[in-house]
Scaffold this active site. Structure first.
Site, PDB file in Angstrom:
ATOM      1  N   CYS A 191       0.817  -1.226   0.000  1.00 50.22           N
ATOM      2  CA  CYS A 191       0.000   0.000   0.000  1.00 50.22           C
ATOM      3  C   CYS A 191       0.849   1.273   0.000  1.00 50.22           C
ATOM      4  O   CYS A 191       0.311   2.369  -0.137  1.00 50.22           O
ATOM      5  CB  CYS A 191      -0.956  -0.004   1.183  1.00 50.22           C
TER       6      CYS A 191
ATOM      7  N   ASN B 162     -10.434   0.075   0.173  1.00 54.80           N
ATOM      8  CA  ASN B 162      -8.967   0.114   0.233  1.00 54.80           C
ATOM      9  C   ASN B 162      -8.421  -0.553  -1.025  1.00 54.80           C
ATOM     10  O   ASN B 162      -8.528  -1.767  -1.183  1.00 54.80           O
ATOM     11  CB  ASN B 162      -8.506  -0.615   1.503  1.00 54.80           C
TER      12      ASN B 162
ATOM     13  N   HIS C 166      -2.983   7.054   2.248  1.00 55.36           N
ATOM     14  CA  HIS C 166      -3.486   5.762   1.791  1.00 55.36           C
ATOM     15  C   HIS C 166      -4.826   5.520   2.473  1.00 55.36           C
ATOM     16  O   HIS C 166      -4.976   5.746   3.680  1.00 55.36           O
ATOM     17  CB  HIS C 166      -2.483   4.666   2.142  1.00 55.36           C
TER      18      HIS C 166
END
Ligand SMILES: CC(C)(COP(=O)(O)OP(=O)(O)OC[C@H]1O[C@@H](n2cnc3c(N)ncnc32)[C@H](O)[C@@H]1OP(=O)(O)O)[C@@H](O)C(=O)NCCC(=O)NCCS
Length: 326
Positions: free
Chosen positions: A123, A282, A248
């Site tokens: 990520c 996500n 993120h």
């Protein structure tokens, strides 16, 4: 013996010239997930902040989604495929390790014979890729880099695992990085937590993503704000100069916790905070540029705004830098 090696001419600095994103068509609500796993809309919204996310179709791949985003980023930069001489894809969800995705993206976009490679910093992949692209341009090794973050996380999620199936989603975004006279991309602040290598992992090719959710949560809410503050310091900007905080999109509570720490450290209480997780989920290495492009389209972020980005995830790995929104 006497021949000397010549280094290429190179620009003094770099900027992001174009941005684009792709979200798969299929929208999956919390209520839809609750039909097959023991969860509910209220729990997911409260604990994670997600209302809905996008899942890829079978025909969507890391490369096809990345190419769709890349096409838009190249057009947004006012360039064509012929201008791109390096393709970098940040991804951690390829179904097979070879061939890597960057050559496939180049092929789909008809970018002739560019340098092409993937990076896997999970990520944190977008921030790692942006630093790599920027450094290669400043060294004169590339002129116009297409950097793609693309993930098909649903390939690696057990649909019955209620801790992970509610969080992760699919999508891609891309930027074109190019030379500039004055810096629009700052130095990276990056690193990894070597005591946390087994906190998020996929054990083997038959397995799904596993994570120690609470450990990740505690780590992200304590370790990541100082990384973002360090990135601003390295770029020589005050936190009060930052217009947009693009974290993120791991969990809305994590994003809000980091933002609160940045504001306590001097960022404006009116700073624009990316909260794209609410409708995108996500998407790992794609989450920061997807969030930014969607905020730009919605008029919440303008070209020239100073963005502080921070990526973090499996590794555990983290990276952050300041840049101007194209
Ligand atoms: C994964 C995460 C949402 C789990 O939330 P949590 O509050 O830590 O939840 P826990 O695992 O402690 O479980 C708490 C309770 O909720 C339940 N629960 C877990 N997932 C659930 C779900 N999807 N729906 C309903 N209940 C759920 C658990 O079974 C547990 O019930 P119990 O108390 O009766 O045993 C949270 O830890 C998190 O977001 N961590 C960060 C993960 C992340 O961002 N990763 C990406 C990094 S890139």
């Amino acid at each position: 013996m006497s021949a000397s090696i010549t280094l290429p001419e190179h620009p003094a600095a770099t900027r992001i010239a174009g941005l684009g994103h792709f979200r798969p068509e299929r929208v999956v609500t919390n209520d839809e997930l609750a039909k097959t796993i023991d969860t509910n809309d209220e729990w997911i919204r409260t604990r994670v902040g997600i209302a809905e996310r996008h899942f890829a179709a079978e025909s969507d791949t890391v490369a096809s989604m990345g190419a769709a985003a890349g096409r838009l980023a190249i057009a947004d930069a006012g360039l064509t495929s012929a201008d791109i001489d390096l393709v970098i894809v940040a991804t951690c969800t390829l179904p097979t390790p070879i061939p890597h995705a960057a050559t496939k993206v180049a092929s789909l976009l008809d970018i002739q014979a560019p340098g092409a490679f993937d990076i896997n910093a999970a990520c944190a992949g977008f921030c790692y890729g942006l630093s790599t692209a920027s450094a290669l341009i400043r060294a004169g090794e590339a002129r116009n880099v297409l950097l793609v973050g693309s993930e098909k996380l649903t390939d690696w999620i057990d649909p019955a695992d209620r801790a992970n199936a509610i969080i992760f989603a699919d999508g891609a975004a891309a930027v074109v990085v190019t030379g500039a006279e004055t810096a629009e991309i700052g130095p990276v602040a990056w690193g990894c937590a070597i005591d946390h290598t087994e906190t998020i992992y996929i054990k083997d090719r038959e397995s799904f993503i596993y994570q120690e959710g609470q450990t990740v949560f505690r780590w992200a809410t304590s370790a990541i704000a100082p990384v973002a503050i360090e990135a601003a310091r390295r770029a020589g900007v005050e936190l009060s100069d930052i217009d947009v905080f693009a974290s993120h999109q791991a969990n809305l509570r994590i994003v809000e916790s980091i933002a609160k720490k940045l504001i306590a450290a001097g960022a404006s209480p009116d700073i624009t905070i990316a909260k794209d997780i609410v409708t995108t989920g996500n998407t790992s290495s794609a989450s920061i540029p997807i969030a930014l492009d969607r905020m730009r389209q919605a008029g919440e972020v303008r070209s020239g705004d100073l963005v502080l980005a921070v990526g973090f995830g499996a590794g555990l790995t983290f990276g952050s830098q300041v840049f101007r929104c194209p």
